[in-house]
Motif scaffolding. Structure first.
Motif, PDB file in Angstrom:
ATOM      1  N   GLU A   1       0.830  -1.206   0.000  1.00 40.90           N
ATOM      2  CA  GLU A   1       0.000   0.000   0.000  1.00 40.90           C
ATOM      3  C   GLU A   1       0.862   1.252   0.000  1.00 40.90           C
ATOM      4  OE1 GLU A   1      -3.229   0.544  -0.018  1.00 40.90           O
ATOM      5  OE2 GLU A   1      -3.930  -1.522  -0.094  1.00 40.90           O
ATOM      6  N   ARG A   2       1.952   1.216   0.768  1.00 37.95           N
ATOM      7  CA  ARG A   2       2.816   2.394   0.867  1.00 37.95           C
ATOM      8  C   ARG A   2       3.777   2.498  -0.311  1.00 37.95           C
ATOM      9  NH1 ARG A   2       6.376   4.009   6.234  1.00 37.95           N
ATOM     10  NH2 ARG A   2       7.069   6.058   5.484  1.00 37.95           N
ATOM     11  N   HIS A   3       4.148   1.350  -0.867  1.00 38.54           N
ATOM     12  CA  HIS A   3       5.071   1.321  -2.009  1.00 38.54           C
ATOM     13  C   HIS A   3       4.413   0.537  -3.137  1.00 38.54           C
ATOM     14  CE1 HIS A   3       8.416   2.929   0.394  1.00 38.54           C
ATOM     15  NE2 HIS A   3       8.007   2.105   1.356  1.00 38.54           N
ATOM     16  N   PRO A   4       3.525   1.178  -3.878  1.00 38.23           N
ATOM     17  CA  PRO A   4       2.820   0.458  -4.947  1.00 38.23           C
ATOM     18  C   PRO A   4       3.725   0.067  -6.102  1.00 38.23           C
ATOM     19  CG  PRO A   4       2.272   2.791  -4.991  1.00 38.23           C
ATOM     20  CD  PRO A   4       3.058   2.584  -3.752  1.00 38.23           C
ATOM     21  N   LEU A   5       4.861   0.742  -6.254  1.00 37.52           N
ATOM     22  CA  LEU A   5       5.827   0.369  -7.283  1.00 37.52           C
ATOM     23  C   LEU A   5       6.999  -0.357  -6.631  1.00 37.52           C
ATOM     24  CD1 LEU A   5       5.910   3.615  -9.467  1.00 37.52           C
ATOM     25  CD2 LEU A   5       4.522   1.564  -9.762  1.00 37.52           C
ATOM     26  N   PRO A   6       7.706  -1.198  -7.381  1.00 36.21           N
ATOM     27  CA  PRO A   6       8.826  -1.940  -6.795  1.00 36.21           C
ATOM     28  C   PRO A   6       9.881  -0.982  -6.240  1.00 36.21           C
ATOM     29  CG  PRO A   6       8.232  -2.860  -8.925  1.00 36.21           C
ATOM     30  CD  PRO A   6       7.457  -1.585  -8.781  1.00 36.21           C
ATOM     31  N   THR A   7      10.378  -1.272  -5.040  1.00 37.16           N
ATOM     32  CA  THR A   7      11.421  -0.447  -4.429  1.00 37.16           C
ATOM     33  C   THR A   7      12.787  -0.922  -4.909  1.00 37.16           C
ATOM     34  OG1 THR A   7      11.409  -1.896  -2.507  1.00 37.16           O
ATOM     35  CG2 THR A   7      10.065   0.086  -2.387  1.00 37.16           C
ATOM     36  N   PRO A   8      13.705   0.002  -5.143  1.00 40.69           N
ATOM     37  CA  PRO A   8      15.018  -0.391  -5.685  1.00 40.69           C
ATOM     38  C   PRO A   8      15.931  -0.943  -4.596  1.00 40.69           C
ATOM     39  CG  PRO A   8      14.955   1.966  -5.348  1.00 40.69           C
ATOM     40  CD  PRO A   8      13.578   1.457  -4.991  1.00 40.69           C
ATOM     41  N   ILE A   9      16.958  -1.644  -5.041  1.00 43.68           N
ATOM     42  CA  ILE A   9      18.044  -2.067  -4.149  1.00 43.68           C
ATOM     43  C   ILE A   9      19.036  -0.905  -4.093  1.00 43.68           C
ATOM     44  CG2 ILE A   9      19.876  -3.751  -3.781  1.00 43.68           C
ATOM     45  CD1 ILE A   9      18.238  -5.741  -5.411  1.00 43.68           C
ATOM     46  N   LEU A  10      19.176  -0.284  -2.938  1.00 40.96           N
ATOM     47  CA  LEU A  10      19.922   0.968  -2.826  1.00 40.96           C
ATOM     48  C   LEU A  10      21.415   0.751  -2.608  1.00 40.96           C
ATOM     49  CD1 LEU A  10      17.374   2.960  -0.640  1.00 40.96           C
ATOM     50  CD2 LEU A  10      17.754   3.129  -3.099  1.00 40.96           C
ATOM     51  N   GLY A  11      21.811  -0.338  -1.945  1.00 37.58           N
ATOM     52  CA  GLY A  11      23.220  -0.583  -1.728  1.00 37.58           C
ATOM     53  C   GLY A  11      23.860   0.480  -0.854  1.00 37.58           C
ATOM     54  N   HIS A  12      24.768   1.258  -1.442  1.00 38.81           N
ATOM     55  CA  HIS A  12      25.523   2.262  -0.685  1.00 38.81           C
ATOM     56  C   HIS A  12      24.830   3.622  -0.656  1.00 38.81           C
ATOM     57  CE1 HIS A  12      29.046   3.965   1.183  1.00 38.81           C
ATOM     58  NE2 HIS A  12      29.256   4.810   0.196  1.00 38.81           N
ATOM     59  N   ALA A  13      23.761   3.802  -1.392  1.00 37.40           N
ATOM     60  CA  ALA A  13      23.191   5.129  -1.589  1.00 37.40           C
ATOM     61  C   ALA A  13      21.899   5.324  -0.805  1.00 37.40           C
ATOM     62  CB  ALA A  13      22.926   5.361  -3.080  1.00 37.40           C
ATOM     63  N   ASP A  14      21.551   6.590  -0.582  1.00 39.32           N
ATOM     64  CA  ASP A  14      20.224   7.018  -0.140  1.00 39.32           C
ATOM     65  C   ASP A  14      19.766   6.326   1.139  1.00 39.32           C
ATOM     66  OD1 ASP A  14      18.145   8.716  -0.388  1.00 39.32           O
ATOM     67  OD2 ASP A  14      17.061   7.580  -1.898  1.00 39.32           O
ATOM     68  N   TYR A  15      20.627   6.378   2.149  1.00 41.33           N
ATOM     69  CA  TYR A  15      20.247   5.787   3.433  1.00 41.33           C
ATOM     70  C   TYR A  15      19.085   6.537   4.070  1.00 41.33           C
ATOM     71  CZ  TYR A  15      23.896   2.279   4.190  1.00 41.33           C
ATOM     72  OH  TYR A  15      24.677   1.155   4.116  1.00 41.33           O
ATOM     73  N   GLN A  16      18.976   7.835   3.815  1.00 39.48           N
ATOM     74  CA  GLN A  16      17.917   8.601   4.457  1.00 39.48           C
ATOM     75  C   GLN A  16      16.533   8.247   3.930  1.00 39.48           C
ATOM     76  OE1 GLN A  16      20.307   9.579   2.557  1.00 39.48           O
ATOM     77  NE2 GLN A  16      19.860  11.421   1.382  1.00 39.48           N
ATOM     78  N   ALA A  17      16.453   7.444   2.860  1.00 40.14           N
ATOM     79  CA  ALA A  17      15.161   6.972   2.388  1.00 40.14           C
ATOM     80  C   ALA A  17      14.585   5.906   3.314  1.00 40.14           C
ATOM     81  CB  ALA A  17      15.295   6.412   0.974  1.00 40.14           C
ATOM     82  N   ASP A  18      15.429   5.324   4.158  1.00 42.47           N
ATOM     83  CA  ASP A  18      14.961   4.303   5.090  1.00 42.47           C
ATOM     84  C   ASP A  18      14.396   4.975   6.332  1.00 42.47           C
ATOM     85  OD1 ASP A  18      14.983   2.176   7.169  1.00 42.47           O
ATOM     86  OD2 ASP A  18      15.938   1.025   5.565  1.00 42.47           O
ATOM     87  N   PRO A  19      13.216   4.565   6.806  1.00 42.79           N
ATOM     88  CA  PRO A  19      12.666   5.172   8.025  1.00 42.79           C
ATOM     89  C   PRO A  19      13.590   5.055   9.226  1.00 42.79           C
ATOM     90  CG  PRO A  19      11.002   3.842   6.894  1.00 42.79           C
ATOM     91  CD  PRO A  19      12.297   3.583   6.202  1.00 42.79           C
ATOM     92  N   ALA A  20      14.497   4.076   9.214  1.00 47.52           N
ATOM     93  CA  ALA A  20      15.414   3.921  10.340  1.00 47.52           C
ATOM     94  C   ALA A  20      16.319   5.131  10.496  1.00 47.52           C
ATOM     95  CB  ALA A  20      16.249   2.660  10.153  1.00 47.52           C
ATOM     96  N   PHE A  21      16.639   5.795   9.376  1.00 49.22           N
ATOM     97  CA  PHE A  21      17.503   6.970   9.463  1.00 49.22           C
ATOM     98  C   PHE A  21      16.833   8.077  10.278  1.00 49.22           C
ATOM     99  CE2 PHE A  21      18.770  11.149   7.900  1.00 49.22           C
ATOM    100  CZ  PHE A  21      20.147  11.088   8.025  1.00 49.22           C
ATOM    101  N   ALA A  22      15.592   8.406   9.929  1.00 47.32           N
ATOM    102  CA  ALA A  22      14.874   9.441  10.664  1.00 47.32           C
ATOM    103  C   ALA A  22      14.656   9.032  12.116  1.00 47.32           C
ATOM    104  CB  ALA A  22      13.538   9.730   9.978  1.00 47.32           C
ATOM    105  N   GLU A  23      14.415   7.756  12.347  1.00 47.92           N
ATOM    106  CA  GLU A  23      14.201   7.277  13.714  1.00 47.92           C
ATOM    107  C   GLU A  23      15.453   7.465  14.570  1.00 47.92           C
ATOM    108  OE1 GLU A  23      13.615   2.989  15.950  1.00 47.92           O
ATOM    109  OE2 GLU A  23      12.942   3.220  13.874  1.00 47.92           O
ATOM    110  N   GLU A  24      16.601   7.067  14.037  1.00 52.18           N
ATOM    111  CA  GLU A  24      17.847   7.211  14.796  1.00 52.18           C
ATOM    112  C   GLU A  24      18.211   8.678  14.982  1.00 52.18           C
ATOM    113  OE1 GLU A  24      19.443   5.037  16.359  1.00 52.18           O
ATOM    114  OE2 GLU A  24      18.634   3.165  15.575  1.00 52.18           O
ATOM    115  N   ARG A  25      17.969   9.476  13.975  1.00 46.64           N
ATOM    116  CA  ARG A  25      18.280  10.901  14.084  1.00 46.64           C
ATOM    117  C   ARG A  25      17.405  11.569  15.144  1.00 46.64           C
ATOM    118  NH1 ARG A  25      16.250  15.109  10.830  1.00 46.64           N
ATOM    119  NH2 ARG A  25      17.579  16.952  10.719  1.00 46.64           N
ATOM    120  N   ARG A  26      16.115  11.225  15.157  1.00 45.01           N
ATOM    121  CA  ARG A  26      15.231  11.764  16.191  1.00 45.01           C
ATOM    122  C   ARG A  26      15.674  11.306  17.580  1.00 45.01           C
ATOM    123  NH1 ARG A  26      11.058  10.405  12.550  1.00 45.01           N
ATOM    124  NH2 ARG A  26      10.692   8.476  13.733  1.00 45.01           N
ATOM    125  N   GLY A  27      16.109  10.055  17.678  1.00 45.01           N
ATOM    126  CA  GLY A  27      16.544   9.554  18.978  1.00 45.01           C
ATOM    127  C   GLY A  27      17.769  10.295  19.494  1.00 45.01           C
TER     128      GLY A  27
END
Length: 812
Positions: free
Chosen positions: A698-724
């Motif tokens: 529902e949240r990602h109706p299109l296939p999500t890419p394999i990011l590898g080394h790039a775009d870590y901030q696209a992961d919700p974990a980044f915002a979560e750790e930064r807020r913490g």
């Protein structure tokens, strides 16, 4: 980096600067109640590694950069100060040998092949009319046609090359490395050999002015002495023959003695490091820095005068003494590498680190690769020039026999590399098959009963390929060992036979003779092709900014370290970036009383760690660290264990307020920090899922890419750790901000509570065309910021999220 098109530069210049969003430009002057959003800043350092087109020429300095890396790769040692100093001395001598090798190669081309062989051979001189005035037959025994005068004139080419290297080293030091770090007293980690901490926290680590100046003077003198010897030795050999002129013979002996004495003095300067890291060593050995190169220059002038003196009956036949010179250099380099292995082995045995690359022998392996690169480049230049001068006439003797033997060793070495690559491919294939079950386990309930086999294979293959980074030490160790054996065989073959491999194998079994002919021909072709590819790549990078940024990525690791072993290596950008970050963080916390989150991606995380180590302990405790896609342990901890080993990273974790690290199993560069005990989970978060979802949701109706080394901030974990981290830094009860001038001097008094600073001086909009870079709170490398989604980002940088003020010092 700031995710906003309206940015202002609050401090810095066109090379490296700190940016803010336009709405946050005067953030210090606004009252803060402790509940407002943080203020992100971005430190952009892209131009330090991929600026104008001249950076592409740094490719020609690759051997110097690699040997400088070997200096910093020593194993961690506790209490072995003498062995540590011996290790550094051996690497500096290896670096000196590379300078002599480069200048000797230039002398081989200009002095031997052009002035001695081609100009002295009628057929070659006629083929190249621009050499007519040097040819005795073409110029009818003109003034310049005498062998000594031809040598003296041709010697100006390597002499100018040495002067260019000296100038580039001086100019780049002034542009990149002349920034003084903050002057402070050494802390608990002053003696890294006894305390187990890293030398990166020493006050003078990032200020190598004195050492670079000493090495620059010594290497310049060594280059000029090499040119002087190339002219003096042939002339002195002619004067020693029966019937030679006694005055010239005496002058030759005196000049050679002076050259030898100056060479010993040069080696002594290199052996003595002459620098302190425990303080900001601003002293400069002015007399040494000036007099040593000037003395060598004077001896070169005398050598040119001596070599150009009239000598009736002197004719140029055969080769100059190139075999002895290059053979001595090769033998010296091999001896230095073996001694370096012994020193590194002693250090590693004292404190074994199972994660250290090549069992602690990474430094000697890389030093050997640097010497091999120098030999390949030198031999490639000489052989290509000989082929161009001689064509197919076979009228010249060509370059020294040893260079041909070394070129013949390239095909078997390349075959070994191909075998290693094939082995890695098979290993990755087996690992990818084994990973398929793990992939399905990581996405419970998403793969379904049958799943998507193609999707599973892609994810498993990405994880398997990313794991190949950990096999790098095996490849480097195998290639280095093979290079050492093949180099020794080439040296023995050249001195034992005195002929090229094809001629030396004549009369042997046809299979042996055919193999020798094939290796010689293929090696000559490959060495020329490699040099042409290097020049072509450099030329393309000179014109193409995207290719130049690719080279900039190579320099991220290679030029992070100070020039402690070779002054002609590309400049160290960290000697500018680390003081920039340290000054910014220290002055901001002092002026506002606030705290900050320092966030770094990829190489930016290494800069962030280095800057945090340089802070005063009280300031360090006001900083939280967020790293992602970080090579701190995976690359730096394994290859530079003395500076990024477990003890060093553990001390960083204890000193900062808090440290969190994010990584993916599909990332070929970043990885966990792997601190021992309870420190590990406190720093490393469990590997992030990549891709975020297996299929459509529902949240990602299109296939999500394999990011590898790039775009870590696209992961919700980044915002979560930064807020913490930001929440941890916030005071429980809002407190007023202590304001004051944004960047006071290091001795400025603490600002009075309630004062309101003026807008940051020098703030102005970003120049047209300047890109702000990636996401907030980051020192990072990433994808393009221009919307294309390809290529490295031009706006590499560091940022800090400024938290509210809090007079209480929260300890980890």
């Amino acid at each position: 980096m700031l995710d906003d098109p309206r940015t202002v530069r609050v401090t810095g210049d066109d090379i490296a600067a700190v940016f803010r969003r336009g709405e946050d430009a005067d953030a210090e002057s606004r009252p803060v109640d402790g509940t407002g959003p943080p203020v992100p800043e971005a430190y952009v350092w892209c131009n330090l590694t991929s600026g104008n087109g001249t950076r592409a020429l740094w490719l020609l300095l690759l051997p110097f950069m690699v040997v400088n890396l070997a200096h910093w790769m020593r194993p961690a040692a506790h209490g072995r100060v003498r062995v540590v100093r011996l290790y550094g001395l051996l690497v500096r001598l290896a670096g000196l040998s590379l300078t002599v090798l480069l200048v000797a190669a230039a002398c081989e081309v200009a002095v031997d092949l052009i002035a001695w062989q081609c100009a002295g051979t009628h057929a070659c001189a006629v083929r190249h009319s621009w050499l007519g005035f040097l040819s005795p037959s073409a110029s009818h025994d003109g003034w310049w046609s005498m062998p000594g005068r031809r040598l003296a004139l041709a010697a100006l080419v390597p002499a100018v090359l040495t002067g260019v290297l000296w100038y580039l080293s001086l100019r780049t030091w002034r542009a990149y490395e002349s920034q003084q770090p903050m002057d402070r007293t050494a802390g608990d980690g002053t003696d890294a050999d006894t305390s187990g901490r890293t030398a990166l926290d020493r006050p003078g680590f990032w200020y190598g002015r004195r050492l670079v100046a000493r090495l620059r003077a010594a290497h310049t003198a060594a280059g000029l002495l090499t040119v002087a010897a190339a002219v003096t030795v042939p002339a002195a050999a002619f004067d020693r023959r029966a019937g030679g002129a006694p005055p010239l013979d005496t002058a030759g002996w005196l000049l050679q003695s002076a050259l030898a004495a100056c060479a010993v003095a040069t080696a002594a300067v290199v052996c003595r490091r002459g620098r302190s890291e425990n303080r900001l060593d601003a002293h400069l050995d002015a007399h040494l820095v000036r007099r040593l190169p000037l003395t060598a220059l004077l001896l070169l002038a005398l050598a040119l005068l001596y070599g150009g003196w009239t000598r009736p009956g002197w004719t140029s036949t055969g080769r100059l003494a190139g075999d002895a010179a290059f053979g001595s250099l090769t033998l010296a380099q091999g001896t230095l590498v073996i001694a370096l292995c012994v020193a590194a082995g002693l250090l590693h045995r004292r404190a074994p680190d199972p994660r250290a690359a090549v069992h602690g022998l990474g430094g000697p392996a890389v030093a050997l690769i640097a010497c091999a690169l120098g030999g390949v480049m030198s031999g490639g230049i000489a052989q290509r020039m000989a082929d161009w001068l001689d064509g197919t006439g076979a009228s010249l003797d060509g370059p020294p026999v040893l260079l041909t033997w070394q070129a013949s060793a390239i095909p078997p070495l390349l075959g070994l590399v191909l075998l290693l690559c094939a082995g890695l491919a098979l290993h990755a294939r087996r690992l990818a098959r084994a990973e398929r079950a793990a992939v399905e386990a990581d996405y419970p309930g998403e793969t379904g009963e049958s799943g998507d086999p193609a999707r599973t294979r892609r994810i498993a293959r990405a994880r398997a390929l990313a794991s190949l980074t950990d096999r790098g030490p095996l490849v480097v160790g195998a290639v280095s060992a093979a290079t050492l054996l093949l180099g020794a065989g080439a040296l023995v073959g050249a001195f034992a036979t005195g002929r090229v491999p094809a001629d030396a194998a004549r009369g042997a079994h046809p299979l042996v003779h055919g193999a020798a002919q094939t290796a010689q021909g293929l090696g000559s072709w490959l060495i020329g092709l490699g040099f042409i590819l290097l020049v072509t790549w450099g030329r393309r990078a000179y014109k193409d900014a995207s290719a130049r940024r690719t080279i900039g990525i190579l320099w991220d690791v290679g030029t992070f370290w100070p020039r402690a072993a070779h002054p002609f290596a590309p400049p160290c950008y960290a000697e500018r970036a680390v003081p920039d970050l340290t000054w910014r963080m220290a002055t901001w916390t002092r002026a506002t009383g606030g705290r900050l989150v320092l966030s770094g991606h990829s190489q930016g995380s290494v800069l962030a760690a280095a800057a945090a180590w340089q802070l005063e302990p009280a300031v360090r405790r006001r900083v939280a660290l967020l790293t992602y896609g970080s090579p701190l342990e995976r690359l730096y901890g394994r290859w530079f264990p003395a500076h990024f080993g477990p003890d060093a990273l553990g001390s960083l974790h204890r000193d900062v307020d808090r440290w969190r690290n994010l990584h993916r199993r599909t990332d070929p560069i970043g990885g966990p920090v792997r601190l021992p005990g309870a420190q590990g989970p406190a720093v490393d978060r469990a590997p992030l899922r990549d891709p975020l979802t297996y299929g459509r949701t529902e949240r990602h109706p299109l296939p999500t890419p394999i990011l590898g080394h790039a775009d870590y901030q696209a992961d919700p974990a980044f915002a979560e750790e930064r807020r913490g981290l930001l929440a941890r830094l916030r005071p429980e009860v809002p407190s007023p901000r202590h304001t004051g001038p944004e960047t006071p001097g290091p001795d400025a008094p603490a600002p009075a509570p309630g004062s309101r600073p003026a807008r940051a001086p020098g703030s102005h909009p970003v120049p047209a065309g300047r890109e702000a870079g990636p996401e907030p709170a980051t020192v990072r490398d990433g994808p393009a910021a221009d919307g294309t989604g390809t290529g490295p980002r031009t706006g590499r940088g560091t940022t800090a999220d400024r938290g509210p003020s809090d007079d209480r010092r929260r300890r980890p």
